[in-house]
Design a protein around this motif. Structure first.
Motif, PDB file in Angstrom:
ATOM      1  N   GLU A  30     -22.579  95.281  20.868  1.00 15.77           N
ATOM      2  CA  GLU A  30     -21.420  94.922  20.043  1.00 15.77           C
ATOM      3  C   GLU A  30     -21.237  93.411  19.940  1.00 15.77           C
ATOM      4  OE1 GLU A  30     -18.162  96.940  21.778  1.00 15.77           O
ATOM      5  OE2 GLU A  30     -18.814  98.956  21.167  1.00 15.77           O
ATOM      6  N   GLN A  31     -21.676  92.696  20.970  1.00 15.06           N
ATOM      7  CA  GLN A  31     -21.579  91.238  20.960  1.00 15.06           C
ATOM      8  C   GLN A  31     -22.754  90.583  20.243  1.00 15.06           C
ATOM      9  OE1 GLN A  31     -21.262  90.216  25.100  1.00 15.06           O
ATOM     10  NE2 GLN A  31     -19.342  91.351  25.376  1.00 15.06           N
ATOM     11  N   GLY A  32     -23.674  91.408  19.743  1.00 11.89           N
ATOM     12  CA  GLY A  32     -24.830  90.863  19.033  1.00 11.89           C
ATOM     13  C   GLY A  32     -25.929  90.357  19.934  1.00 11.89           C
ATOM     14  N   SER A  33     -25.967  90.822  21.180  1.00  5.44           N
ATOM     15  CA  SER A  33     -26.947  90.321  22.150  1.00  5.44           C
ATOM     16  C   SER A  33     -28.092  91.285  22.407  1.00  5.44           C
ATOM     17  CB  SER A  33     -26.237  89.997  23.477  1.00  5.44           C
ATOM     18  OG  SER A  33     -25.288  88.977  23.304  1.00  5.44           O
ATOM     19  N   GLU A  34     -28.274  92.268  21.531  1.00  5.03           N
ATOM     20  CA  GLU A  34     -29.399  93.196  21.673  1.00  5.03           C
ATOM     21  C   GLU A  34     -30.220  93.229  20.386  1.00  5.03           C
ATOM     22  OE1 GLU A  34     -30.315  94.463  24.407  1.00  5.03           O
ATOM     23  OE2 GLU A  34     -28.529  94.087  25.631  1.00  5.03           O
ATOM     24  N   TYR A  35     -30.254  92.109  19.693  1.00  2.55           N
ATOM     25  CA  TYR A  35     -30.971  92.041  18.423  1.00  2.55           C
ATOM     26  C   TYR A  35     -32.481  92.187  18.650  1.00  2.55           C
ATOM     27  CZ  TYR A  35     -31.719  87.205  19.942  1.00  2.55           C
ATOM     28  OH  TYR A  35     -32.059  86.096  20.661  1.00  2.55           O
ATOM     29  N   LEU A  36     -33.178  92.578  17.591  1.00  3.02           N
ATOM     30  CA  LEU A  36     -34.623  92.744  17.644  1.00  3.02           C
ATOM     31  C   LEU A  36     -35.318  91.464  17.206  1.00  3.02           C
ATOM     32  CD1 LEU A  36     -34.831  96.300  16.072  1.00  3.02           C
ATOM     33  CD2 LEU A  36     -34.892  95.687  18.490  1.00  3.02           C
ATOM     34  N   LEU A  37     -36.570  91.357  17.572  1.00  2.70           N
ATOM     35  CA  LEU A  37     -37.371  90.189  17.205  1.00  2.70           C
ATOM     36  C   LEU A  37     -38.400  90.582  16.162  1.00  2.70           C
ATOM     37  CD1 LEU A  37     -37.890  88.734  20.786  1.00  2.70           C
ATOM     38  CD2 LEU A  37     -36.394  87.832  19.007  1.00  2.70           C
ATOM     39  N   PRO A  38     -38.713  89.707  15.223  1.00  7.43           N
ATOM     40  CA  PRO A  38     -39.625  90.054  14.133  1.00  7.43           C
ATOM     41  C   PRO A  38     -41.053  90.281  14.628  1.00  7.43           C
ATOM     42  CG  PRO A  38     -39.142  87.706  14.121  1.00  7.43           C
ATOM     43  CD  PRO A  38     -38.220  88.317  15.117  1.00  7.43           C
ATOM     44  N   GLY A  39     -41.667  91.319  14.101  1.00  6.28           N
ATOM     45  CA  GLY A  39     -43.062  91.587  14.406  1.00  6.28           C
ATOM     46  C   GLY A  39     -43.320  92.304  15.705  1.00  6.28           C
ATOM     47  N   LEU A  40     -42.284  92.548  16.507  1.00  8.89           N
ATOM     48  CA  LEU A  40     -42.453  93.249  17.781  1.00  8.89           C
ATOM     49  C   LEU A  40     -42.166  94.723  17.562  1.00  8.89           C
ATOM     50  CD1 LEU A  40     -40.840  90.826  20.395  1.00  8.89           C
ATOM     51  CD2 LEU A  40     -43.257  91.268  19.991  1.00  8.89           C
ATOM     52  N   ASN A  41     -43.195  95.488  17.401  1.00 11.79           N
ATOM     53  CA  ASN A  41     -43.064  96.893  17.045  1.00 11.79           C
ATOM     54  C   ASN A  41     -42.934  97.750  18.303  1.00 11.79           C
ATOM     55  OD1 ASN A  41     -42.770  98.599  14.889  1.00 11.79           O
ATOM     56  ND2 ASN A  41     -44.928  99.161  14.806  1.00 11.79           N
ATOM     57  N   TYR A  42     -41.953  97.398  19.148  1.00 11.86           N
ATOM     58  CA  TYR A  42     -41.738  98.085  20.417  1.00 11.86           C
ATOM     59  C   TYR A  42     -40.273  98.490  20.545  1.00 11.86           C
ATOM     60  CZ  TYR A  42     -46.229  96.071  21.867  1.00 11.86           C
ATOM     61  OH  TYR A  42     -47.550  95.720  21.943  1.00 11.86           O
ATOM     62  N   THR A  43     -40.039  99.491  21.381  1.00 14.30           N
ATOM     63  CA  THR A  43     -38.655  99.845  21.684  1.00 14.30           C
ATOM     64  C   THR A  43     -38.066  98.797  22.615  1.00 14.30           C
ATOM     65  OG1 THR A  43     -39.147 101.119  23.681  1.00 14.30           O
ATOM     66  CG2 THR A  43     -39.294 102.283  21.576  1.00 14.30           C
ATOM     67  N   ARG A  44     -36.748  98.766  22.697  1.00 15.63           N
ATOM     68  CA  ARG A  44     -36.112  97.825  23.611  1.00 15.63           C
ATOM     69  C   ARG A  44     -36.500  98.129  25.060  1.00 15.63           C
ATOM     70  NH1 ARG A  44     -32.385  98.465  19.375  1.00 15.63           N
ATOM     71  NH2 ARG A  44     -31.386  96.523  18.642  1.00 15.63           N
ATOM     72  N   GLU A  45     -36.625  99.403  25.390  1.00 10.21           N
ATOM     73  CA  GLU A  45     -37.043  99.785  26.736  1.00 10.21           C
ATOM     74  C   GLU A  45     -38.435  99.235  27.051  1.00 10.21           C
ATOM     75  OE1 GLU A  45     -33.793 102.362  25.542  1.00 10.21           O
ATOM     76  OE2 GLU A  45     -35.652 101.723  24.558  1.00 10.21           O
ATOM     77  N   GLN A  46     -39.330  99.363  26.095  1.00  5.86           N
ATOM     78  CA  GLN A  46     -40.669  98.838  26.313  1.00  5.86           C
ATOM     79  C   GLN A  46     -40.648  97.322  26.478  1.00  5.86           C
ATOM     80  OE1 GLN A  46     -42.439 100.460  22.768  1.00  5.86           O
ATOM     81  NE2 GLN A  46     -43.256 102.255  23.815  1.00  5.86           N
ATOM     82  N   LEU A  47     -39.812  96.656  25.695  1.00  2.35           N
ATOM     83  CA  LEU A  47     -39.738  95.199  25.781  1.00  2.35           C
ATOM     84  C   LEU A  47     -39.113  94.738  27.102  1.00  2.35           C
ATOM     85  CD1 LEU A  47     -38.750  94.375  22.108  1.00  2.35           C
ATOM     86  CD2 LEU A  47     -40.849  93.679  23.278  1.00  2.35           C
ATOM     87  N   PHE A  48     -38.231  95.545  27.661  1.00  2.00           N
ATOM     88  CA  PHE A  48     -37.700  95.230  28.988  1.00  2.00           C
ATOM     89  C   PHE A  48     -38.856  95.129  29.985  1.00  2.00           C
ATOM     90  CE2 PHE A  48     -36.669  96.683  33.213  1.00  2.00           C
ATOM     91  CZ  PHE A  48     -35.538  95.964  33.553  1.00  2.00           C
ATOM     92  N   PHE A  49     -39.724  96.133  29.992  1.00  2.00           N
ATOM     93  CA  PHE A  49     -40.832  96.130  30.950  1.00  2.00           C
ATOM     94  C   PHE A  49     -41.882  95.083  30.596  1.00  2.00           C
ATOM     95  CE2 PHE A  49     -39.117 100.481  31.561  1.00  2.00           C
ATOM     96  CZ  PHE A  49     -38.876 100.404  32.922  1.00  2.00           C
ATOM     97  N   ILE A  50     -42.067  94.817  29.322  1.00  2.00           N
ATOM     98  CA  ILE A  50     -42.990  93.748  28.928  1.00  2.00           C
ATOM     99  C   ILE A  50     -42.468  92.410  29.435  1.00  2.00           C
ATOM    100  CG2 ILE A  50     -43.826  92.442  26.932  1.00  2.00           C
ATOM    101  CD1 ILE A  50     -44.123  95.119  25.457  1.00  2.00           C
ATOM    102  N   SER A  51     -41.153  92.201  29.352  1.00  2.00           N
ATOM    103  CA  SER A  51     -40.553  90.973  29.875  1.00  2.00           C
ATOM    104  C   SER A  51     -40.803  90.853  31.371  1.00  2.00           C
ATOM    105  CB  SER A  51     -39.053  90.956  29.577  1.00  2.00           C
ATOM    106  OG  SER A  51     -38.442  89.785  30.064  1.00  2.00           O
ATOM    107  N   PHE A  52     -40.677  91.956  32.087  1.00  2.00           N
ATOM    108  CA  PHE A  52     -40.968  91.944  33.526  1.00  2.00           C
ATOM    109  C   PHE A  52     -42.437  91.640  33.782  1.00  2.00           C
ATOM    110  CE2 PHE A  52     -42.863  94.601  36.913  1.00  2.00           C
ATOM    111  CZ  PHE A  52     -42.363  93.928  38.019  1.00  2.00           C
ATOM    112  N   GLY A  53     -43.333  92.303  33.063  1.00  2.00           N
ATOM    113  CA  GLY A  53     -44.760  92.098  33.286  1.00  2.00           C
ATOM    114  C   GLY A  53     -45.188  90.657  33.076  1.00  2.00           C
ATOM    115  N   ARG A  54     -44.588  90.013  32.084  1.00  2.00           N
ATOM    116  CA  ARG A  54     -44.954  88.635  31.776  1.00  2.00           C
ATOM    117  C   ARG A  54     -44.531  87.668  32.881  1.00  2.00           C
ATOM    118  NH1 ARG A  54     -42.378  86.415  27.171  1.00  2.00           N
ATOM    119  NH2 ARG A  54     -44.108  84.949  26.931  1.00  2.00           N
TER     120      ARG A  54
END
Length: 860
Positions: free
Chosen positions: A775-799
């Protein structure tokens, strides 16, 4: 979203028409249909038939598009908050490249989540330049030729690893090293820029001192001109004190009776004590070490004396048993001692005429026997020093046992130490550091070492012990010399062999000097670093992430099957009692202000010179440390500087600390979406929090006192899972670069592996706060990243854990680092977290989704 405007050549009509309009339309249509009937009665040509068919097809196609558009528009106008999408099973052909080993092509038939849209692609996508750059950095790190369910570390990091080779002067390079270089670059800019005019008096003086030290470090010509002189002066003091001098004047110490003392001079116990006190006050480790910390068995806030085994010349005790490394180390010591002998002879030749013979002939020799030359003497003493230090290494406790808080807590009367190690006059030693605070008891981390060291000193020749002290001095302080100094080069070559570094490769001097300044005068540089790199909402937002992780952890405790109600309640109380420190110390009320202000008034780097300045700072640090003895703990104090890329949990102080230096990309940014911040910084916060409940941290209660506060049942259940985790990681191996596999020490890394599993608490914290964040606009998507938010959470951890490492450095870390190699910090952690397998739809039996009975799940 508004409908697209109609083309200019197309008329639009009202959706609903009145009866008058219908009649007018019918009158107009009669003429048209009459004409159409007339045409129909005529025979159709082939061309007419073709054109008519094309028209009919186009009309049909247009009707389909209109229907699809209307449906999509309806979804967009009435859609709820995005929900996690489903993923599609597939069979993936991957090409796996094993660096420096081989290339293999494997077929994994498993259920894998290929990149899939998170929701409506146009709904929440940020297309600003910052978002595009962030998205590009993530995409450039990912290598989709790897199966995420089999090797998530390389799936998320192989692109980064390929584009970030190890600098030739370093043994490893990863995100942590990269960010540290960025932080030091910020500090370098501060040091090289003109001083701001609006600084207050204290900050202006502090900045002047910091810049002065930086300038001294950069003055390579001056350092090369000075050469070994500062180090030789320090060695003269050590030798003089060891041989009974009461002065720390480098010349008087070796010539107090008008003659030149040799290394063979018999040393008194007082001499050894004085020499050790002098070395320890300059940060040079030898024989043993003391620390000042809380008495965890009685009162964690009462600062008391701890006795530790010493630092070694080689990274760990295992190296002393390897012939190849032993030979290299012994040869290095020989070169160092030879150089000192020759330099001392040259100095004495200038001071005395005729020169005194140096070194003295061995005792018991005939009158016509030639003195032992420097080459022979250095070779003989190097062998003795190695054997002496090898004996110390063998007497030292293994690190995995040393880190056991119960086994290393052995409070004894101070007399036990003086009686067990009579070669050291500890009353005189302590007087040099804490003349007004003589303790009645001391905590010994490994009692057996005291007896062993006493026996080692009894068996050693006085000359050998002195040579050992000189070798320790050179190895510790040689890096402060100019890089053209021969002794500096010898020590550097040894480091190159141990770390597998490229021979002769050196970092940029300004990079090195910024690192020195940020370590030596870290509180001052941290103050200016925070001003440049950690402003705005950074501290507030980072604190919210950490707080939310703690709350998610507390909420999960009653649902852990291995923890009973009484233990989970106590664990929640401990989590609530933890002091969270974020960003930087509160300067006016901490001892850091003492360092910044009072110390800098007494120290003038430009007058004392680079070598003397660094040693003086180390001496002041030692004074500050010993001033804590017998006092209450200062809970405002930090153990890391603000620019440090790290974080820590301190059990006796019951605190988790996150310096500003680590709260930067790729782990945190105030403008990032929540799933990235929680996957990065949230994971680090969860890691430090769970240290309070790992194999060592769980031994401390909510007040930092060492006691059993879990029920027996909970402790037994924990021990079973801990053994499972230790076994899991002990099966992981690395390549030593020589064709051999080296196993991870699962016991040594147990606490860190348990803390890494805390990732699931960051995931829960993100989920719990998702709606409000959205609701605060802090879960926006990024262009070209064809992943779910859940997947991106773990990708952020892996990196987080991307790191290239040379084999020699990797072996060194296996032996000395309580953290597992980074690839196992990713894959080992995720294989015990079912939420990861769900996010990527991994089939049961895949490497990162083993059967439940083979998982070691502690926090899941």
């Amino acid at each position: 979203m508004s409908a697209p405007a109609a083309p200019a050549d197309v008329e639009t009509a009202p959706l609903l028409r009145s009866s008058d309009e219908d009649e007018q339309s019918q009158a107009q249509d009669e003429g048209f249909f009459q004409k159409l009937a007339d045409i129909a009665e005529q025979p159709l040509t082939t061309l007419t038939k073709v054109l008519l068919g094309v028209c009919l097809f186009l009309l049909l196609l247009l009707s389909v598009f209109v229907g699809l558009f209307a449906g999509a528009q309806h979804k967009i106008n009435h859609k709820p908050s995005p929900a996690p999408p489903s993923v599609t099973p597939t069979t993936v052909l991957t090409t796996v490249t094993e660096t420096l080993v081989s290339t293999k092509t494997s077929i994994f038939t498993t259920t894998v989540a290929l990149p899939a849209p998170t929701g409506e692609p146009t709904a929440d996508v940020c297309t600003s330049s910052d978002c595009i750059i962030l998205s590009a950095s993530i995409l450039s790190s990912i290598d989709t030729s790897f199966d995420p369910c089999e090797d998530f570390y390389l799936y998320t990091n192989n692109g980064w690893l390929k584009s970030h080779p190890i600098p030739s002067d370093k043994g490893s390079f990863g995100n942590f090293e990269d960010v540290q270089l960025q932080n030091e670059a910020i500090i370098r800019e501060i040091l090289e820029a003109p001083s701001p005019k609006d600084l207050d008096l204290y900050d202006r003086k502090s900045l002047q001192k910091v810049k002065a030290l930086y300038g001294e470090c950069l003055a390579e010509d001056k350092l090369d001109k000075v050469g070994m002189a500062p180090l030789l002066d320090t060695i003269r003091v050590v030798r003089g004190l060891y041989n009974g001098s009461t002065s720390i004047d480098p010349h008087f110490a070796t010539q107090q009776d008008g003659t030149q003392r040799s290394f063979a001079t018999e040393a008194t116990p007082k001499g050894l004590t004085a020499a050790l006190a002098y070395l320890h006050s300059r940060g040079v480790g030898a024989l043993f070490g003391f620390d000042i910390d809380g008495d965890i068995g009685v009162d964690p806030d009462k600062m008391t004396l701890w006795f530790w085994q010493p630092e070694l010349g080689l990274p760990s005790k295992e190296y002393y048993e390897e012939p190849e490394i032993s030979k290299v180390y012994e040869a290095a010591i020989e070169k160092l001692l030879f150089t000192v002998f020759e330099e001392e002879k040259a100095v004495q030749s200038k001071q005395f005429w005729p020169p005194f013979p140096w070194p003295q002939p061995p005792k018991g020799g005939d009158d016509d026997e030639k003195p032992e030359n420097s080459t022979v003497r250095a070779k003989r003493l190097a062998k003795s020093v190695f054997k002496f230090e090898q004996a110390i290494a063998r007497a030292s406790q293994d690190l995995d046992e040393l880190y056991d808080p119960i086994g290393s807590y052995n409070p004894v009367p101070f007399s036990n130490l003086t009686e067990g190690l009579p070669q050291i006059q500890f009353d005189n030693y302590l007087t040099a550091f804490a003349p007004r605070s003589f303790p009645s008891r001391v905590i010994v981390t490994y009692p057996a070492y005291i007896t062993s060291l006493s026996a080692i000193l009894d068996d050693a020749k006085k000359e050998d012990v002195e040579a050992y002290l000189i070798a320790r001095t050179i190895l510790s302080l040689a890096p402060l010399l100019g890089q053209d100094t021969y002794i500096w080069k010898v020590v550097r070559e040894l480091r190159e062999v141990l770390g597998g570094l490229k021979k002769g490769a050196l970092p940029d001097r300004s990079e090195y000097c910024a690192k020195v300044v940020s370590e030596v005068l870290g509180y001052a540089t941290g103050r200016f670093f925070v001003h440049e790199a950690f402003g705005g909402e950074s501290k507030k937002k980072a604190s919210n992430v950490i707080t939310n992780v703690i709350e998610a952890f507390k909420t999960s405790l009653p649902h852990l099957s291995w923890m009973d109600k009484n233990s989970s309640t106590a664990a929640a109380e401990k989590a609530s009692a933890i002091d969270v420190k974020v960003g930087y110390p509160l300067w006016p009320n901490t001892e850091s202000s003492f360092q910044i202000y009072n110390f800098y008034k007494a120290l003038d780097p430009s007058a004392n010179g680079y070598f003397a300045t660094v040693l003086a700072q180390e001496t002041w640090d030692q004074i500050r440390k010993w001033q804590k003895l017998g006092r209450a703990r200062n809970h405002m104090e930090w153990e890391m500087f603000a620019s440090t890329v790290n974080a820590y949990y301190n059990p006796p102080a019951q605190e988790i600390v996150f310096p500003a230096g680590i709260m930067r990309p790729p782990w945190f940014s105030v403008n990032w979406p929540g799933y990235l911040n929680y996957g990065g910084m949230g994971a680090i916060a969860a890691h430090e929090l769970c240290h309070a409940f790992d194999s060592a941290g769980r031994m401390y209660n909510q007040h930092g006192k060492l006691e059993e506060w879990w029920t027996n049942t909970t402790s037994q259940n924990f021990d079973k899972i801990q053994k499972c985790i230790s076994k899991q990681y002990s099966e992981y191996t690395i390549d030593d670069g020589k064709g051999n596999k080296v196993h991870v020490n699962g016991e040594l890394t147990s606490g860190e592996n348990i803390a890494d599993q805390g990732l699931i608490n960051s995931y829960r914290a993100w989920k719990a706060n998702y709606n409000s964040s959205y609701e605060q606009g802090s879960e926006y998507l990024l262009p070209g990243l064809n992943y779910t938010r859940e997947q991106l959470f773990f990708i952020s951890f892996g990196r987080t854990w991307a790191r290239n490492m040379r084999p020699a450095s990797a072996v060194q870390r296996i032996r000395t680092d309580p953290h597992s190699p980074t690839q196992f910090r990713v894959d080992g952690t995720l294989s015990d977290i079912p939420e990861f397998a769900q996010a990527f739809n991994c089939s049961t039996g895949s490497k990162l989704n083993p059967p439940k009975e083979k998982q070691c799940r502690l926090w899941s």
